[in-house]
Design an enzyme around this catalytic site. Structure first.
Site, PDB file in Angstrom:
ATOM      1  N   HIS A   7       7.793   1.838  -1.823  1.00 32.56           N
ATOM      2  CA  HIS A   7       7.643   0.503  -1.256  1.00 32.56           C
ATOM      3  C   HIS A   7       8.000   0.548   0.229  1.00 32.56           C
ATOM      4  CE1 HIS A   7       7.835  -3.664  -0.461  1.00 32.56           C
ATOM      5  NE2 HIS A   7       9.153  -3.721  -0.399  1.00 32.56           N
ATOM      6  N   HIS A  35       7.428  -1.824   4.242  1.00 31.26           N
ATOM      7  CA  HIS A  35       6.901  -2.979   4.973  1.00 31.26           C
ATOM      8  C   HIS A  35       6.163  -2.444   6.202  1.00 31.26           C
ATOM      9  CE1 HIS A  35      10.692  -5.268   3.347  1.00 31.26           C
ATOM     10  NE2 HIS A  35       9.776  -5.109   2.407  1.00 31.26           N
ATOM     11  N   ASP A  47     -12.287   8.145   0.380  1.00 35.45           N
ATOM     12  CA  ASP A  47     -11.690   9.360  -0.192  1.00 35.45           C
ATOM     13  C   ASP A  47     -10.421   9.025  -0.969  1.00 35.45           C
ATOM     14  OD1 ASP A  47     -13.574  10.932   1.078  1.00 35.45           O
ATOM     15  OD2 ASP A  47     -12.211  11.686   2.631  1.00 35.45           O
ATOM     16  N   HIS A  76       4.501  -9.821   2.122  1.00 25.84           N
ATOM     17  CA  HIS A  76       5.629  -8.925   1.881  1.00 25.84           C
ATOM     18  C   HIS A  76       5.408  -7.502   2.396  1.00 25.84           C
ATOM     19  CE1 HIS A  76       8.845  -7.479  -1.214  1.00 25.84           C
ATOM     20  NE2 HIS A  76       8.888  -6.819  -0.083  1.00 25.84           N
ATOM     21  N   TYR A 103     -12.480  18.578  -3.314  1.00 26.37           N
ATOM     22  CA  TYR A 103     -11.810  18.883  -2.048  1.00 26.37           C
ATOM     23  C   TYR A 103     -10.471  19.585  -2.279  1.00 26.37           C
ATOM     24  CZ  TYR A 103      -9.423  17.711   2.360  1.00 26.37           C
ATOM     25  OH  TYR A 103      -8.722  17.740   3.520  1.00 26.37           O
TER      26      TYR A 103
HETATM   27 ZN   LIG Z   1      10.185  -5.315   0.395  1.00 20.98          ZN
END
Ligand SMILES: [Zn+2]
Length: 216
Positions: free
Chosen positions: A95, A97, A120, A160, A214
């Site tokens: 995760h 930002h 791709d 977010h 690939y």
């Molecule tokens: Zn966050």
């Protein structure tokens, strides 16, 4: 200490986030599931990236209950665990930002597939899911729902940021780096005018070649 090797891996992968300018201060996290025990290694809450060590990583079970830790687990732990419970094929979650991708998220807008590198890596646009509050597993639900309708290993969360998934944590980190890279290029293209779409059948061919042929 349990899962030392995975702790080392997850700690080392966290360094890739600031290195690739994907995070500021303590935001952003990486987790990995140990396929044998089902336990999850995740970032401790509120610890700066330069202070992360294999020892201060947090080990939780699939319900987010602490198994081994000196610190509180990341506030996104419940969402990471929700994703692992719903997706047995996934052993890594990231995760961030990161700026350009999160700019699209602020508008609730997907990143359109207008680059061969996107075809791709993502097999189409990077979708944007709806708004969800931080703390529980709501974010995880939005991520799972959004990715179920897409080939992309990355989803934006409205207002977010970015969640990425992978067969392992390194693949999820790679997807987070690539998400920001293509988001920046598409953003630049949008300043020049209207980017040209790539035909669906060409996106499918590019994605197939990249994922099946690939590399080494
Ligand atoms: Zn966050």
């Amino acid at each position: 200490m349990r899962l030392l090797h995975l702790r080392q891996q997850v700690c080392a992968l966290h360094a890739r986030l600031p290195e690739n300018h994907l995070v500021a201060w303590t935001s952003g996290n990486v987790s990995a599931r140990d396929p044998e025990t089902g336990l999850v290694v995740i970032k401790p809450s509120g610890v700066k990236f330069e202070d992360l060590t294999p020892e201060n990583m947090v080990v939780v079970d699939l319900d987010g209950k602490i198994v081994e830790a000196d610190h509180k687990a990341s506030s996104d732990t419940a969402s990471h665990c929700y994703i692992y419970r719903q997706r047995p094929d996934i052993n890594g979650v990231v995760h961030t930002h990161s700026r350009y991708a999160t700019a699209f998220a602020a508008l609730g807008r997907e990143i359109p597939c207008v680059l061969t590198a996107m075809a791709d890596e993502f097999g189409g646009p990077i979708p944007c899911g709806g708004f969800a509050l931080i703390g529980g597993e709501e974010i995880g639900k939005v991520v799972v729902e959004t990715l179920a309708k897409s080939k992309s290993p990355a989803a934006l969360l409205q207002n977010h940021g970015v969640f990425t998934i992978g067969a392992n944590a390194e693949a999820a980190v790679k997807a987070a780096v690539m998400t920001e890279d293509v988001a920046a290029t598409v953003w630049l293209a949008l300043q020049l005018g209207q980017p040209l779409p790539i035909a669906d059948e060409d996106i499918a061919k590019l994605h197939h070649r990249y994922t099946h042929v690939y590399g080494q």
